[in-house]
Design an enzyme around this catalytic site. Structure first.
Site, short mmCIF file in Angstrom:
data_model
loop_
_atom_site.label_atom_id
_atom_site.label_comp_id
_atom_site.label_asym_id
_atom_site.label_seq_id
_atom_site.Cartn_x
_atom_site.Cartn_y
_atom_site.Cartn_z
N ARG A 30 0.69 -1.21 0.26
CA ARG A 30 -0.41 0.04 0.21
C ARG A 30 0.75 0.74 0.19
NH1 ARG A 30 -3.01 -0.36 5.18
NH2 ARG A 30 -0.68 -1.37 5.86
N GLU A 35 8.00 7.99 11.06
CA GLU A 35 7.75 9.14 12.64
C GLU A 35 9.09 9.51 11.21
OE1 GLU A 35 8.47 8.15 15.93
OE2 GLU A 35 6.77 7.53 15.88
N GLN A 53 10.90 26.31 12.58
CA GLN A 53 10.98 26.60 11.37
C GLN A 53 10.67 25.85 11.01
OE1 GLN A 53 12.30 30.43 9.83
NE2 GLN A 53 12.48 29.45 7.61
N ASP A 54 9.77 25.19 9.28
CA ASP A 54 10.15 24.15 8.07
C ASP A 54 9.83 24.73 7.06
OD1 ASP A 54 8.20 20.72 9.67
OD2 ASP A 54 10.09 22.49 10.81
N ARG A 65 22.97 23.83 -4.50
CA ARG A 65 22.04 25.22 -3.74
C ARG A 65 23.30 25.66 -2.56
NH1 ARG A 65 16.74 27.08 -5.03
NH2 ARG A 65 15.72 25.10 -5.72
N HIS A 68 26.06 27.73 1.96
CA HIS A 68 24.91 29.06 2.97
C HIS A 68 25.04 28.93 4.01
CE1 HIS A 68 21.74 28.89 -0.85
NE2 HIS A 68 22.83 29.44 -0.86
N LYS A 77 19.81 22.15 11.26
CA LYS A 77 18.98 21.91 10.20
C LYS A 77 18.86 20.54 10.02
CE LYS A 77 20.36 25.67 6.99
NZ LYS A 77 20.34 26.26 6.17
N TYR A 137 13.32 20.57 5.45
CA TYR A 137 14.33 20.83 6.66
C TYR A 137 13.49 21.99 7.89
CZ TYR A 137 16.15 25.18 4.14
OH TYR A 137 15.87 26.10 3.63
N LYS A 176 22.98 35.27 -6.96
CA LYS A 176 23.52 35.01 -5.72
C LYS A 176 24.66 33.56 -5.80
CE LYS A 176 21.45 33.98 -1.79
NZ LYS A 176 20.62 34.73 -1.18
N ASP A 177 24.23 32.94 -5.14
CA ASP A 177 25.70 31.52 -5.56
C ASP A 177 26.77 31.21 -5.50
OD1 ASP A 177 23.89 30.73 -3.19
OD2 ASP A 177 22.90 28.78 -4.64
#
Length: 198
Positions: A30, A35, A53-54, A65, A68, A77, A137, A176-177
């Site tokens: 199925r 978790e 924050q998520d 990316r 940073h 994170k 994250y 930017k990166d």
């Protein structure tokens, strides 16, 4: 419900606070269930961070990316690939750490559902290996655009071996990166506890 694996640099030095995490996935014809996070299990493993924050992003193959970090409100994170595969990298920027300036990389796979915990005081980036990837994250502090920092993804002083998992790498970077400075080992980074030091 979780297996917590401490991360070790190529020279055998252990990264303090950096973990690969494998949840127990229950699957049948199925689908599956697992978790993503349990405060009880994480606290028992010594990971007593609080998440506030998520975030979630979607990217296509070749998107890179990073790298940073945040200076004013450093973020720990807990990262994972909801779907697809990414090569995820953390670089230790904590001055005084035995692994200062070293990196650790792990392939995060939406089928395996493995995760990576990166504490405050690290730079972070990832490269998308699959045709598409959804990346999620949890963060220990709120995003602060005035505290953004970064350095180039291919900096020779760090020497991340992206080609080990992506031999044909031709990264798609944001404007930017593509303009981040080089890593300066004598620059202002974090203290051993992941707090910004000038």
């Amino acid at each position: 419900m979780f297996e917590f694996k401490k991360c070790v640099a190529a020279d055998g030095t252990e990264f303090s606070g950096l973990y690969e995490i494998q949840p127990k996935v229950f699957g049948d014809a199925r689908g599956y269930f697992f978790e993503v996070y349990s405060e009880r299990d994480f606290f028992e493993a010594g990971l007593t961070m609080k998440f506030v924050q998520d975030n979630q992003s979607a990217s296509t193959r070749g998107v890179l990316r990073g790298l940073h970090f945040q200076t004013r409100h450093p973020q720990g994170k807990l990262v994972r690939a909801v779907s697809g595969r990414v090569y995820d990298v953390a670089v230790d920027l904590r001055r005084g750490s035995a692994t200062f300036g070293k990196y650790y990389g792990v392939v995060l796979d939406g089928e395996k559902q493995n995760q990576f915990y990166i504490p405050e005081g690290f730079a972070h980036g990832f490269y998308v290996l699959s045709e598409t990837a959804v990346f999620a994250y949890k963060c220990t502090d709120f995003y602060d655009p005035k505290g953004e920092g970064g350095f180039m993804w291919n900096d020779v002083n760090i020497g991340i071996d992206w080609k080990a998992v992506a031999p044909d790498i031709t990264p798609l970077l944001s404007e930017k990166d593509g303009k981040h400075p080089a890593f300066d080992k004598d620059g202002a980074y974090f203290d051993i506890n992941g707090k910004w030091q000038r």
